[in-house]
Design a protein around this motif. Structure first.
Motif, mmCIF file in Angstrom:
data_model
loop_
_atom_site.group_PDB
_atom_site.id
_atom_site.type_symbol
_atom_site.label_atom_id
_atom_site.label_comp_id
_atom_site.label_asym_id
_atom_site.label_seq_id
_atom_site.Cartn_x
_atom_site.Cartn_y
_atom_site.Cartn_z
ATOM 1 N N CYS A 53 0.876 -0.957 -0.045
ATOM 2 C CA CYS A 53 0.279 -0.048 -0.241
ATOM 3 C C CYS A 53 0.960 1.131 0.421
ATOM 4 O O CYS A 53 0.806 2.054 -0.856
ATOM 5 N N GLU A 54 1.634 1.512 0.835
ATOM 6 C CA GLU A 54 3.062 2.626 0.776
ATOM 7 C C GLU A 54 3.656 2.509 -0.223
ATOM 8 O O GLU A 54 3.763 3.886 -0.783
ATOM 9 N N ALA A 55 3.889 1.599 -1.250
ATOM 10 C CA ALA A 55 4.321 1.948 -2.416
ATOM 11 C C ALA A 55 3.515 2.869 -3.321
ATOM 12 O O ALA A 55 4.031 3.572 -3.844
ATOM 13 N N LEU A 56 2.509 1.863 -3.418
ATOM 14 C CA LEU A 56 1.422 2.454 -4.489
ATOM 15 C C LEU A 56 1.263 4.175 -4.559
ATOM 16 O O LEU A 56 0.698 4.556 -4.926
ATOM 17 N N LYS A 57 1.193 4.445 -3.087
ATOM 18 C CA LYS A 57 0.941 5.895 -2.704
ATOM 19 C C LYS A 57 2.075 6.363 -2.704
ATOM 20 O O LYS A 57 1.924 7.739 -2.966
ATOM 21 N N ASP A 75 -8.043 1.138 4.043
ATOM 22 C CA ASP A 75 -6.669 1.431 3.702
ATOM 23 C C ASP A 75 -5.967 0.177 4.377
ATOM 24 O O ASP A 75 -5.890 -0.219 5.605
ATOM 25 N N TYR A 76 -4.732 -0.258 3.992
ATOM 26 C CA TYR A 76 -3.892 -1.274 3.987
ATOM 27 C C TYR A 76 -4.957 -2.038 4.402
ATOM 28 O O TYR A 76 -4.552 -3.094 5.274
ATOM 29 N N ARG A 77 -5.517 -2.645 3.749
ATOM 30 C CA ARG A 77 -5.944 -4.329 3.290
ATOM 31 C C ARG A 77 -6.235 -5.114 2.482
ATOM 32 O O ARG A 77 -6.017 -4.401 1.062
ATOM 33 N N GLY A 109 -14.901 0.141 7.864
ATOM 34 C CA GLY A 109 -14.690 0.141 9.068
ATOM 35 C C GLY A 109 -15.099 0.613 10.633
ATOM 36 O O GLY A 109 -15.206 0.038 11.404
ATOM 37 N N SER A 110 -16.106 2.064 9.738
ATOM 38 C CA SER A 110 -16.489 2.393 11.131
ATOM 39 C C SER A 110 -17.345 2.434 11.657
ATOM 40 O O SER A 110 -17.654 2.296 12.699
ATOM 41 N N LEU A 111 -18.250 1.592 11.028
ATOM 42 C CA LEU A 111 -19.242 1.098 11.363
ATOM 43 C C LEU A 111 -19.096 -0.869 12.184
ATOM 44 O O LEU A 111 -19.710 -0.835 13.578
#
Length: 134
Positions: A53-57, A75-77, A109-111
């Protein structure tokens, strides 16, 4: 000296996705789980979703390809999707992602956290009631 893992992520993303822009507006969507499968075949270590994820962003990828990136979902899933589009093009609706579906992915995620907290409070109340009745 070998290539770094983050660079491998960027190289595979460019080779297998970003260089094959086939949509009309130039947008490309990469799902982390799908990219992870391709990376395993190239010797990428397992359980490094955060690094993918970090590499893609990363700024390196955005500048090298002249794209902007948007996170679709949590994010990060493994299920996280990243939308890449030319940096000079305005954002439009992504094919296959309706605004309602995109909003629901963000709320998921919030729910989940709210349900977990509600369940915890419910169990504490039951325990309190059972102690009082004894």
């Amino acid at each position: 000296m070998g290539k770094g893992s983050s660079q491998l992520v960027r190289d595979v993303a460019i080779r297998d996705y970003l260089s094959k822009k086939d949509s009309r507006d130039g947008a490309v969507v990469i799902e982390v789980g799908e990219l992870q499968e391709k990376l395993f075949q190239e010797g990428f270590p397992p359980s490094h979703v955060r690094q993918i994820c970090e590499a893609l962003k990363s700024k390196k990828l955005r500048q090298a390809q002249g794209v902007s990136v948007r996170v679709l979902g949590d994010d990060y899933r493994v299920t996280t999707r990243y939308e890449f589009r030319p940096a000079n093009k305005p954002e439009t609706q992504t094919p296959g992602v309706t605004p309602a579906k995109d909003s629901l992915l963000g709320l998921r995620g919030s729910l989940r956290g709210a349900i977990r907290e509600g369940a915890k409070a419910f169990l504490e109340e039951i325990r309190r009631d059972s102690k009082e009745s004894q």
